[in-house]
Structure formats: C-alpha cells, structure tokens
Design a protein around this motif. Structure first.
Motif, PDB file in Angstrom:
ATOM      1  N   ALA A 118       0.864  -1.175   0.000  1.00  0.00           N
ATOM      2  CA  ALA A 118       0.000   0.000   0.000  1.00  0.00           C
ATOM      3  C   ALA A 118       0.906   1.233   0.000  1.00  0.00           C
ATOM      4  O   ALA A 118       1.807   1.342   0.830  1.00  0.00           O
ATOM      5  CB  ALA A 118      -0.897  -0.011   1.234  1.00  0.00           C
ATOM      6  N   LEU A 119       0.681   2.122  -0.959  1.00  0.00           N
ATOM      7  CA  LEU A 119       1.607   3.240  -1.178  1.00  0.00           C
ATOM      8  C   LEU A 119       0.872   4.569  -1.199  1.00  0.00           C
ATOM      9  O   LEU A 119      -0.181   4.692  -1.825  1.00  0.00           O
ATOM     10  CB  LEU A 119       2.322   3.052  -2.522  1.00  0.00           C
ATOM     11  CG  LEU A 119       3.083   1.732  -2.710  1.00  0.00           C
ATOM     12  CD1 LEU A 119       3.520   1.581  -4.162  1.00  0.00           C
ATOM     13  CD2 LEU A 119       4.276   1.670  -1.778  1.00  0.00           C
ATOM     14  N   PRO A 120       1.446   5.594  -0.547  1.00  0.00           N
ATOM     15  CA  PRO A 120       0.870   6.933  -0.672  1.00  0.00           C
ATOM     16  C   PRO A 120       1.063   7.449  -2.108  1.00  0.00           C
ATOM     17  O   PRO A 120       2.078   7.155  -2.739  1.00  0.00           O
ATOM     18  CB  PRO A 120       1.701   7.783   0.302  1.00  0.00           C
ATOM     19  CG  PRO A 120       2.424   6.809   1.173  1.00  0.00           C
ATOM     20  CD  PRO A 120       2.596   5.563   0.367  1.00  0.00           C
ATOM     21  N   GLY A 156      -2.065  -1.144  -3.643  1.00  0.00           N
ATOM     22  CA  GLY A 156      -3.168  -0.283  -3.244  1.00  0.00           C
ATOM     23  C   GLY A 156      -2.646   1.075  -2.817  1.00  0.00           C
ATOM     24  O   GLY A 156      -1.444   1.255  -2.638  1.00  0.00           O
ATOM     25  N   GLY A 157      -3.555   2.018  -2.659  1.00  0.00           N
ATOM     26  CA  GLY A 157      -3.178   3.349  -2.194  1.00  0.00           C
ATOM     27  C   GLY A 157      -3.490   3.502  -0.712  1.00  0.00           C
ATOM     28  O   GLY A 157      -4.487   2.982  -0.225  1.00  0.00           O
ATOM     29  N   ALA A 158      -2.633   4.208   0.028  1.00  0.00           N
ATOM     30  CA  ALA A 158      -2.861   4.426   1.457  1.00  0.00           C
ATOM     31  C   ALA A 158      -2.114   5.679   1.891  1.00  0.00           C
ATOM     32  O   ALA A 158      -1.377   6.276   1.116  1.00  0.00           O
ATOM     33  CB  ALA A 158      -2.389   3.219   2.261  1.00  0.00           C
ATOM     34  N   GLU A 159      -2.328   6.082   3.144  1.00  0.00           N
ATOM     35  CA  GLU A 159      -1.634   7.268   3.643  1.00  0.00           C
ATOM     36  C   GLU A 159      -0.221   6.951   4.116  1.00  0.00           C
ATOM     37  O   GLU A 159       0.635   7.817   4.160  1.00  0.00           O
ATOM     38  CB  GLU A 159      -2.438   7.895   4.782  1.00  0.00           C
ATOM     39  CG  GLU A 159      -3.670   8.646   4.277  1.00  0.00           C
ATOM     40  CD  GLU A 159      -4.759   8.727   5.334  1.00  0.00           C
ATOM     41  OE1 GLU A 159      -4.427   8.863   6.518  1.00  0.00           O
ATOM     42  OE2 GLU A 159      -5.958   8.649   4.953  1.00  0.00           O
ATOM     43  N   GLN A 160       0.004   5.707   4.519  1.00  0.00           N
ATOM     44  CA  GLN A 160       1.336   5.277   4.944  1.00  0.00           C
ATOM     45  C   GLN A 160       1.798   4.176   4.007  1.00  0.00           C
ATOM     46  O   GLN A 160       0.985   3.464   3.446  1.00  0.00           O
ATOM     47  CB  GLN A 160       1.269   4.621   6.329  1.00  0.00           C
ATOM     48  CG  GLN A 160       0.728   5.447   7.438  1.00  0.00           C
ATOM     49  CD  GLN A 160       0.255   4.551   8.593  1.00  0.00           C
ATOM     50  OE1 GLN A 160      -0.875   4.082   8.589  1.00  0.00           O
ATOM     51  NE2 GLN A 160       1.125   4.314   9.558  1.00  0.00           N
TER      52      GLN A 160
END
Lengths: 334, 334
Positions: free
Chosen positions: B102-104, B136-140
């Motif tokens: 999971a990547l910003p 996926g996309g995430a904040e961290q």
C-alpha cells in the motif's frame, strides 16, 4: 538529497517494474507467476497432478471502504469473498486463508468484532479456515487476505488460452455493485456489500464446458476483458450488451466492477447452457483475431477504462502484465 | 449510536478473539493453525510426508520503519528477511513469496525502486521467487509479505514440544538490532537494517540435533522464550546471560528483539556443538517443570516484557495463543 521527487507513476508502470525485478530470481516451481489472478506453483512435495494456487487481496480504509459508510461486518465478509473470487477464476478449490490486519489504536473494539464476524461468516460459508496472519498498528484500517487453493491441471484456468472463434461468456449480471454504491439501497447495495465468489462455477468451467481461459470481473467488464484478451493474444467482438443487474445503467454494466462474476472463453463447438451450478450464463460475443486487447461492442471500438490506485485511468495497453499483480480496486474513496 | 467507543484492547486479547472466531470453521487440513510462527497444512494434493508452511509479516511506516530514517533498500530487504525467519523457526525451506504494497500517492518513485531492489536482493539471496501480490493506495507505506515453505515432518518444528530437562539453546548473539536502532552506526546498525533469517540452521535443527521445539527471536528473548514455554507447558531456568552482541547492554540482549536468531530445545542426551551451519550456538539454560511460561535468570524470576502494537505492554500470561498470530513487532514509532 534536495532533488525533486519523482512521480510514483500509474499502476501499470509499477506492475511492470515489479515484474521486471521479480524475473531476476529463477522460479523453477512457478507455473503461473505475476500477471494472472493468482500464482500457481507446482511443488516438489506435491503429487504430480496437484497445483497450489495463491492470491492476496488488500482492503484499505478510504480506498476500498469508508468506516462511516460500510457496515464492518460487510467489510470483513467482502475482504475474504473478493480474495476467493481470484481462486474461482483459476478453477481452484480454496483450502485456507490468512489475515493481516493493521488497526488504528483508537478503533472501536466493536468495529473490529463486527469485521471479524463478517470475515468468519464468509470463512464458514465457503469452508475456508483462517490459519494465521499478522497484526499491526496503523493510521487507517488495512487488511490483506491471503487465500490458498488447490487445483488439478484438469481444472486449472488462466487468463491465457482464449482462441479466435471462442465464445465470450459471462456469469450472472453486471453493474449491480456499482449501482449499489451509488444508490446505497436494495439488492444492489447488498451486492456491493456481500459479493458472491463463483467458486463452484469456476471449478466446473473446464470439465463441464471445456473453458480455455477465465478472469473474474473485479475492476469492470471492459478492463478485465481487455486483460484476458491481452494475455490470450486475441481481440473481442461483443455482439450484445452484457446481462444487466436490475436498475444498472450501461456504464455500470461495462465498467462498474466489483461484481465478481466470471468471464471466460468456451470453444465454438461447445453448447453454453443457460445456467451452470445455479448461475445464469450469457454468451455476449466471440474472441477474434486482430489487435490483442481490442474490444468492440456492436461494431464500435471501446476504450477499456479501468481503475488505477495512483490517480490516472489506465490507458489501453498491449502489456500482458497488466492487472495481474494488482487485482484490487479502489472503489470508494479519493 | 452515541454510545462510548470501546477500547481496542491489547494484542493478546485481539489474538484470543480472532482465534476463538477462527475455531468455528472446521479445519481438516490444518496441522498447526493460529498460535505458532507459521501455519502448517497437510493438503490432499501433497505426498503423505509433505507439509505446506505459510506465514505473513507486515511492515508499516511509522511503526516498523521511518521513511526519513531507514534506507528504503533496507526496508525492502528486511520485509522479506523477517518473514523468512518464521519459516526458519519451523524448519521449513522457502519456495515462494507474495508482496502486498500500500503506497501513498505522493511517494517518491525512487523510494519504491530502492525498496523493490532491497526486496529483490533478499529474494535472490535466499532463492525465494516473488510470484504475486497486490497494490493499493494508502496514507502510509504498508507492506505485507507472504512466505510459502515446505517441510517434511522429519524437519518440522513448532513452539510446542520442549520437555523438562531439555537444553535451552540460542543461535548467534543478541541485542545487536536494538543497539543498532539506538546508535545508528556500525555493525549493530547493519544488523538492525539487514537481518539474517537462519534458514539453513532451522532445517538442520531436527535432523542434526534432535531439536524438539523452536521459535525465532523477533520480539525479544524473554517474550519469545515465554511463548515457547507456554506452548510447550514448561518453565525456563537460564543459568547464564545469553551471548551478547558487541556493545549491547543486558536490556537489549534480553528484550531488544529483531535479532531473528533461533531459540530452541535440545534433548539432554544430545551434545550441542559450538556451531552449526556456520552459526554459533550457546546453551543458556534448561527447560524445567513448574508454572508454564515462568522464566528465571540466575535464580531470579523475570517478567517477559514484550511489545504490544496497541499501547500496552504484554503482561505475563498463561494463554498459549499469545504471539502466534501476531509475530510482527513495532520497533520504531510511537
């Protein structure tokens, strides 16, 4: 140190990058690696005919669900159901799952309990025991579900294998999950919250219909058909609109995603029954020669609009790696 | 709706909760489920003697690493290395891995490239091909690594099986990773950044030494010894200080964690060699009868201080499920 940051790039370019790096390590036991719905291994400890199928699927708060919109029980249920859909697309029988959970410190324990109840409900329904996982702290709820399956080569399906002349067949109806996310009520909302992996159907596709390739419709009919076409080196000619979930519009049907129906190729000499394993089947067109990945609907060429986790819509591409590594879909947020 | 949120609880209570829910689904093929370093499956498609070993390990920005402190190449390397350490503790040979990331959106592409280079370096070094994953996309930045291994029952080790009278043996030296995190220089920093899963040693433990139980030291000697004792129903009497990484203090040695050495039980009639597979071995005491999980060092009883992702230090517990589901360790943040 002070140089300008480089843009992350879109999902396609990231998958390419990962695939290129991964290719540096020899992989003797790998039958299918990065680039399909799941990985397929033929292990030394297996009987000659057995294959191990592995897939992971993330659900991330703010991207795949919203904590104040989605019931936690549905989030837990769906986390496992959508991972199982990858096994369905490979014709595999699930045998176990693992769950990694990152949780904010201030998360209400009742939210977690409901999430776990939903996950357990799905686990019991499809008889997929939870055998392990990991826990961690994070700012968002994030879960990663690993599913483990088995298949004999007699059942195994990949995205590659469709041939010109094969029927394009889709199970069930499309657009329901996208409609549900918009309307938030009725059967469509239920379909968005509690998807149904077509596990029995997936296992039956090869022995019963002689299916040659399959994919699950997680990101939308057009983008997933495009992926199957690329992997098989064929184009697609849709001769009719796909079966429509009651109330869904054409955009939801073609590009809505999250319906988790199966899309597959059946040889032209086989009869496609009206239903199999209790699921309606519809022939929507044929695979053809021509530019791999091209899709035409009633004679008109379409762009396979899809979802990209990093902000840009995926362009049409001839890269067969597309979408295999990353089958997750950001549905809600951003 | 307006009722007060309930506290999430500590990690132990969450693992208990998950274990209780998971137990509702029958698990015919599961040899070892929640509660050990990895899950062990005996699948229908396997030869009678083969076992499949599965483990997942998360690394989360702000918790397991800091983006402005840890070189991305080390983060990628360690993400795989620490997951492989779970296989080492089971006596399993790794065969493949999967990577969920999971990547910003605003992540610098060069960070990701370096992360992947580090991951690939570990993958090549231990010959563990990357076969799939998810994006996926995430904040961290969050990553979850799945490792798949194989073992015959002749090699397989779990946390249960140590008997009163068995030697308590530890590989290598302890406290280096914790020292490195504090000093951020020299061999200790390198040990913190690039841990070494004891894979060869793990595979040799049963055939060469007749080892009866093992765990990897991920969270600290005391807490991991405590876990092994609970699973085996024994107590531990340490007759000497464990081997110390040069410069580490006793607290780092006993509770520092992230050294990824192996801790195991050897029958009293076996001679423990000074080294095996190139790794030094040290007998630090004996397992004994007495309250399961109790640890004494030079006659003094110790509290097994450990790490809890959700804020509270784990209390001594007689719950044998402890730590099996969640073997990740928050090392840096908060």
């Amino acid at each position: 140190m002070a140089s300008r940051p480089k843009a992350l790039g879109n999902e396609l370019s990231l998958v390419r990058l990962i695939g290129r790096l991964a290719a540096r390590v020899p992989a003797r036991d790998v039958v299918v690696g990065i680039g399909d719905d799941a990985a397929v291994l033929r292990l030394a400890g297996f009987q000659a005919q057995a294959r191990l199928i592995l897939s992971t699927d993330m659900m991330i708060e703010g991207s795949h669900f919203l904590r104040n919109l989605h019931p936690p029980r549905a989030v837990g249920y769906k986390a496992l159901a959508r991972a199982l859909s990858d096994l369905a697309a490979m014709g595999a029988k699930p045998v176990a799952c693992l769950l990694s959970l990152a949780l904010p410190k201030d998360l209400d324990r009742r939210w977690l309990l409901e999430f776990l109840r939903g996950f357990t409900r799905a686990s019991a329904r499809w008889n997929v025991p939870l055998v392990g996982g990991d826990l961690g702290g994070a700012e968002q709820v994030m879960c990663d579900v690993v599913v483990v399956g088995q298949a004999s080569p007699r059942h195994l399906l990949t995205r590659a294998g469709a041939r010109p002349g094969d029927w394009i067949v889709v199970s069930g109806s499309l657009g329901g999950a996208a409609l549900g996310l918009e309307s938030r009520r009725g059967p469509a909302w239920k379909r968005h919250l509690y998807p149904e992996p077509r596990l029995q159907l997936g296992i039956a596709l090869r022995p019963r219909l002689g299916a040659r390739a399959a994919i699950d419709i997680s990101d939308g009919l057009l983008i997933d058909l495009h992926r199957l076409c690329l992997a098989s080196g064929v184009s697609a000619e849709l001769s009719q609109h796909p079966p429509r979930f009651a109330g869904a519009n054409l955009k939801q049907v073609l590009s809505g995603g999250e319906d988790y129906e199966l899309l597959f190729a059946v040889p032209p000499n086989r009869r496609v029954p009206a239903q199999l394993c209790g699921v309606p089947l519809t022939v929507i067109g044929r695979f053809e020669r021509g530019r791999p990945g091209r899709i035409r609907l009633l004679g008109r060429e379409l762009e396979p609009a899809g979802w990209d986790h990093f902000g840009s819509v995926l362009a049409t591409s001839t890269d067969a790696e597309l979408g295999g590594f990353a089958t997750g879909r950001s549905e809600v947020g951003q």
